[in-house]
Design an enzyme around this catalytic site. Structure first.
Site, PDB file in Angstrom:
ATOM      1  N   CYS A   1      13.873  10.320   6.542  1.00  0.00           N
ATOM      2  CA  CYS A   1      13.922  10.009   7.973  1.00  0.00           C
ATOM      3  C   CYS A   1      15.359   9.864   8.446  1.00  0.00           C
ATOM      4  O   CYS A   1      15.626   9.866   9.647  1.00  0.00           O
ATOM      5  CB  CYS A   1      13.132   8.740   8.282  1.00  0.00           C
ATOM      6  SG  CYS A   1      13.856   7.240   7.612  1.00  0.00           S
TER       7      CYS A   1
ATOM      8  N   SER B   1       5.233   8.531   9.787  1.00  0.00           N
ATOM      9  CA  SER B   1       5.382   9.367  10.974  1.00  0.00           C
ATOM     10  C   SER B   1       5.176   8.536  12.236  1.00  0.00           C
ATOM     11  O   SER B   1       4.537   7.479  12.213  1.00  0.00           O
ATOM     12  CB  SER B   1       4.370  10.516  10.935  1.00  0.00           C
ATOM     13  OG  SER B   1       3.051  10.020  11.085  1.00  0.00           O
TER      14      SER B   1
ATOM     15  N   LYS C   1       0.867  -1.173   0.000  1.00  0.00           N
ATOM     16  CA  LYS C   1       0.000   0.000   0.000  1.00  0.00           C
ATOM     17  C   LYS C   1       0.902   1.221   0.000  1.00  0.00           C
ATOM     18  O   LYS C   1       1.355   1.691   1.037  1.00  0.00           O
ATOM     19  CB  LYS C   1      -0.907  -0.008   1.235  1.00  0.00           C
ATOM     20  CG  LYS C   1      -2.223   0.793   1.100  1.00  0.00           C
ATOM     21  CD  LYS C   1      -2.066   2.275   0.830  1.00  0.00           C
ATOM     22  CE  LYS C   1      -1.583   3.061   2.024  1.00  0.00           C
ATOM     23  NZ  LYS C   1      -1.521   4.550   1.703  1.00  0.00           N
TER      24      LYS C   1
ATOM     25  N   GLU D   1       9.755  16.925  14.211  1.00  0.00           N
ATOM     26  CA  GLU D   1      10.350  16.667  12.901  1.00  0.00           C
ATOM     27  C   GLU D   1       9.844  17.699  11.898  1.00  0.00           C
ATOM     28  O   GLU D   1       8.647  17.796  11.643  1.00  0.00           O
ATOM     29  CB  GLU D   1       9.971  15.250  12.460  1.00  0.00           C
ATOM     30  CG  GLU D   1      10.684  14.758  11.234  1.00  0.00           C
ATOM     31  CD  GLU D   1      10.350  13.307  10.926  1.00  0.00           C
ATOM     32  OE1 GLU D   1      11.205  12.617  10.346  1.00  0.00           O
ATOM     33  OE2 GLU D   1       9.229  12.857  11.254  1.00  0.00           O
TER      34      GLU D   1
END
Length: 499
Positions: free
Chosen positions: A281, A226, A173, A383
């Site tokens: 990331c 996230s 996905k 972040e």
């Protein structure tokens, strides 16, 4: 308008396309396509195809599975230019960076080509009188991967290559922001000889995610995104009895000791902080110089280097980075820059309001440098995920080690020094999952594993390498005895021992 459909059972699904989401060209801001947003019905079709195909694929010997992966790797390499341009057109990263995205994924495919060795079990001869013990690693069955927008090739390959190599069917996905590359990878897998139903792609939003997490036939789910959503995926998937690995956000630090080669540090920081517009990331958005003298020397070198960065469209070979993925991402990044200024930090270079001539509607953010950030500021704790580098000054080595160690995220960290003792102490003490010594982006090679600590990862197993093999397989242990036909009259009602 181009419509991107699910890839189920070896072809497009042709299901209800009432719900769709726009896909933008980040360079121009224009809508270039729409992706179908599916839910339980689309997933059910994919699961049915996976259930039909997976038993025979699992029964295929590992050498033959590896040969499919070898052919797939060759096909991806042959289509590298096509895939890189497709990736850049939806994500916004420059072509060279898109090639790197694909190549890092292929390195895990290369590891997965060694699955005949990696999937071996263990054997003990003579564990007891006439008794042998051995184990085998068998596939979970059907696995799913929920992948992020920032690495639309690498992360599906990290997950999918090991999953299918170990005999599973895999349902991907991808992010609805840039779904075309995973779809193209599925087509290349089919061309390489992977049976239909073993690598499939379904599109969707939270409705599809929840359907994956709740489906009883899906035994394992891998996620990257996230931290809040990673935690949600982990909790809901685990509650449904699945094994789950969920990788979350990051706020990686680069510690600069006074003895570091500052020219090399600046060069490393430019790529680590601003490459791919900071949408990684494993980006390095926080630099921690130890001592004010080190901070001032570093800042003096950083300013002209950052000012010389070229922001351009994805296909500009001279651009250092391109636009961010959406208008919403641009607005969020610029809001964090404003928040840092409100909190009392110094905006040394302000990238807000950047516009590229001829592409004024594109989602561009200029490179930003912020000094005198402290560990009490929201902009430090959260972040930003954009081309923003923050300077957090530390007085001592111990204070510098404590900053990433105490932060809510623990994905990656780097130390820049010439001092071997300091490097050894840092690697041992810092409370972070992946450490670089004079390496700004410490992503491990494919035969090691990728994974952070704290709110950067939920679950007990890392991505790829042998950790990936463990995640996508279940261990079965067999204790066997072949008696010679005589009966010794022993007590069969006590637990067996090997004494």
């Amino acid at each position: 308008m181009r419509i991107i459909d699910h890839f189920i059972a070896g072809g497009t699904a042709g299901l209800d396309q009432a719900r769709r989401s726009a896909i933008y060209d980040p360079n121009t801001g224009a809508v270039q396509a729409e992706v179908v947003l599916g839910g339980a019905a689309a997933l059910e079709r994919a699961v049915a195809a996976a259930e039909a195909a997976q038993p025979a694929w699992a029964a295929t010997n590992p050498q033959r599975r590896a040969r499919v992966l070898f052919r797939f790797k060759e096909l991806v390499e042959a289509h590298m230019t096509e895939l890189a341009h497709l990736l850049s057109s939806e994500h916004g990263k420059v072509i060279a960076d898109s090639r790197g995205d694909i190549q890092r994924g292929l390195e895990v495919v290369e590891f997965a080509c060694g699955i005949p060795h990696a999937q071996k079990g263990e054997y003990t001869d003579g564990a007891g009188p006439g008794i042998d013990v051995y184990s085998m690693r068998q596939p979970v069955g059907i696995g799913a991967g929920i992948t992020p927008f920032n690495f639309p090739a690498m992360i599906p390959l990290w997950m999918g290559a090991v999953a299918v190599a170990t005999g599973n069917a895999f349902i991907c996905k991808p992010s609805e922001r840039d779904p075309s590359v995973p779809l193209r990878l599925a087509e290349l897998f089919l061309e390489a000889g992977l049976p239909a139903g073993i690598f499939q792609v379904v599109h969707g939003d939270k409705e599809m995610v929840d359907a994956i997490l709740d489906h009883p036939a899906i035994g394992a789910v891998s996620f990257v995104g996230s931290s809040d959503i990673a935690n949600y995926v982990y909790q809901r998937g685990a509650a449904a009895g699945k094994r789950v690995q969920a990788m979350g956000g990051a706020k990686n630090h680069g510690i600069v000791l006074p003895d570091a080669d500052l020219d090399q540090v600046v060069n490393d920081l430019l790529g680590a902080a601003f490459g791919s517009a900071g949408e990684r990331c494993m980006a390095l958005p926080v630099v921690v110089p130890v001592g004010d003298e080190t901070a001032e020397r570093l800042k003096a070198k950083l300013i002209p280097a950052i000012e010389a960065l070229k922001v351009g469209i994805s296909t500009d070979p001279e651009a250092h980075y391109g636009p961010v993925v959406t208008a919403q991402a641009k607005a969020k990044i610029e809001a964090w820059i404003a928040r840092a200024a409100e909190e009392g930090a110094e905006l040394v270079i302000d990238g807000r309001g950047f516009a590229l001539q001829g592409y004024e509607q594109g989602f561009f953010v200029g490179p930003t440098l912020i000094d005198h950030v402290t560990d009490t500021m929201d902009s430090y704790h959260n972040e930003i995920f954009g081309p923003v580098l923050q300077i957090v000054r530390a007085k001592t080595f111990d204070e510098a080690v404590a900053l990433p160690s105490k932060h809510q995220y623990g994905n990656g960290v780097a130390l820049f020094t010439r001092n071997g003792h300091a490097a050894r102490e840092f690697a041992r003490r810092v409370n972070v999952g992946m450490v670089g010594i004079n390496v700004p982006i410490p992503v491990p090679v494919a035969y090691h594993s990728f994974g952070g600590w704290k709110r950067s990862a939920f679950g007990d197993t890392n991505q790829h390498g042998m950790e990936g093999v463990k995640f996508w397989t279940k261990v079965k242990t067999i204790t066997q005895r072949w008696p010679d036909g005589s009966v010794d009259g022993g007590n069969a009602f006590v637990i067996p021992t090997m004494g």
